[in-house]
Design an enzyme around this catalytic site. Structure first.
Site, PDB file in Angstrom:
ATOM      1  N   HIS A 182       0.856  -1.189   0.000  1.00  0.00           N
ATOM      2  CA  HIS A 182       0.000   0.000   0.000  1.00  0.00           C
ATOM      3  C   HIS A 182       0.889   1.234   0.000  1.00  0.00           C
ATOM      4  O   HIS A 182       1.939   1.263   0.652  1.00  0.00           O
ATOM      5  CB  HIS A 182      -0.891   0.003   1.246  1.00  0.00           C
ATOM      6  CG  HIS A 182      -1.393   1.363   1.624  1.00  0.00           C
ATOM      7  ND1 HIS A 182      -0.819   2.112   2.644  1.00  0.00           N
ATOM      8  CD2 HIS A 182      -2.395   2.121   1.126  1.00  0.00           C
ATOM      9  CE1 HIS A 182      -1.461   3.263   2.754  1.00  0.00           C
ATOM     10  NE2 HIS A 182      -2.416   3.296   1.845  1.00  0.00           N
ATOM     11  N   ARG A 242      -0.643  12.627  -0.077  1.00  0.00           N
ATOM     12  CA  ARG A 242      -1.775  13.532  -0.250  1.00  0.00           C
ATOM     13  C   ARG A 242      -1.476  14.900   0.360  1.00  0.00           C
ATOM     14  O   ARG A 242      -0.630  15.035   1.244  1.00  0.00           O
ATOM     15  CB  ARG A 242      -3.027  12.952   0.405  1.00  0.00           C
ATOM     16  CG  ARG A 242      -2.867  12.746   1.902  1.00  0.00           C
ATOM     17  CD  ARG A 242      -4.011  11.943   2.503  1.00  0.00           C
ATOM     18  NE  ARG A 242      -3.804  11.703   3.927  1.00  0.00           N
ATOM     19  CZ  ARG A 242      -3.070  10.713   4.417  1.00  0.00           C
ATOM     20  NH1 ARG A 242      -2.486   9.866   3.590  1.00  0.00           N
ATOM     21  NH2 ARG A 242      -2.924  10.569   5.717  1.00  0.00           N
TER      22      ARG A 242
END
Length: 286
Positions: A122, A126
């Site tokens: 993963h 952001r």
């Protein structure tokens, strides 16, 4: 503090990172074992509810190397719900009750592999903006069902090297944060072998914090691709596949119950298929 130029710069960079990873994964598919055709991403645009923005949802299924992998990019904006405003105010975000506008952009990636010896992974990075604050977040973590010490060491060494120029304590702090964040309380165990995780990063120097976030994103392919390429052709049998499916159940439990990004995406009206692309194609509970 509208930060229009900075927001645009971040969104463009996250999109470019998404493009590079998609190309690298398709190139790995071309080198993958087996007689099936190499996998390719299916790409569609996503829209965010009644507010603004959207993104690209890119998912590959049934490839030679990847059983399912999603690489999503988004840039969204709108007004936070009352519950979201309350949660952010509790986290110390200034002015959110008076002006609930927000903007967010980033890339989110989850890969579930065909070969049980190849670790799931993963990664996301952001930027989040409100009229009174901005911050970066992200990280990467490795989720093997059959752990190899040398794979874990390589993954962490690459992330450590990415962190080092930006903060002497960044790797140690963010590795400990990942160990805490990716822990599954009801199972009493971590979902994988960790990595790094950070949130609410605002040192007051936007350029420096963005540079660190870019370093995390750039480190992903060197950290993960050699592991996938080394393991993708190793022989495996029913016992290894069973272990993989059981481990995927743990991954699904974490993402549905605890993951902050999943909760935020669903609560703010983003495309549910894009939000839930992290779930494995098959899983098993015993």
């Amino acid at each position: 503090m509208e930060m229009q130029d900075e927001r645009q710069e971040a969104a463009v960079w996250f999109r470019a990172l998404r493009d590079r990873i998609v190309a690298a994964f398709e190139a790995l598919e071309d080198r993958g074992p087996g007689a099936v055709p190499p996998g390719r991403f299916e790409i569609r645009e996503t829209r965010r509810g009644e507010d603004g923005g959207g993104g690209l949802m890119s998912v590959m299924r049934g490839g030679r190397v990847f059983e399912k992998v999603g690489v999503n990019w988004s840039a969204v904006h709108g007004q936070l719900s009352a519950a979201a405003r309350q949660a952010m105010a509790a986290r110390g975000v200034p002015g959110i009750e008076a002006d609930p506008r927000f903007w967010a952009s980033g890339i989110s990636l989850v890969a579930h592999m065909q070969n049980p010896h190849a670790p799931a992974v993963h990664m996301n990075t952001r930027m989040f903006w409100t009229p009174g604050a901005w911050w970066f977040g992200g990280g990467a973590d490795l989720n093997p069902c059959l752990e190899r010490a040398e794979d874990t060491a390589h993954f962490h060494a690459t992330l450590r090297a990415a962190c080092a120029p930006h903060g002497a304590d960044y790797y140690d702090r963010f590795r400990a944060w990942a160990d805490e964040y990716f822990f599954v309380p009801h199972r009493g165990r971590a979902r994988g072998v960790g990595g790094i995780f950070y949130d609410d990063l605002n040192t007051g120097d936007w350029r420096a914090d963005f540079a660190f976030t870019k370093a995390v994103g750039e480190a992903f392919l060197p950290a993960f691709l050699p592991l996938a390429e080394t393991r993708m052709a190793e022989p495996w049998g029913e016992a290894e596949k069973d272990a993989q499916l059981v481990h995927r159940g743990l991954y699904a439990e974490y993402n549905l119950v605890y993951d902050r990004g999943t909760k935020f995406g669903l609560a703010t009206g983003h495309d549910p298929e894009a939000v839930l692309m992290s779930l494995p194609p098959m899983a098993k509970w015993v």
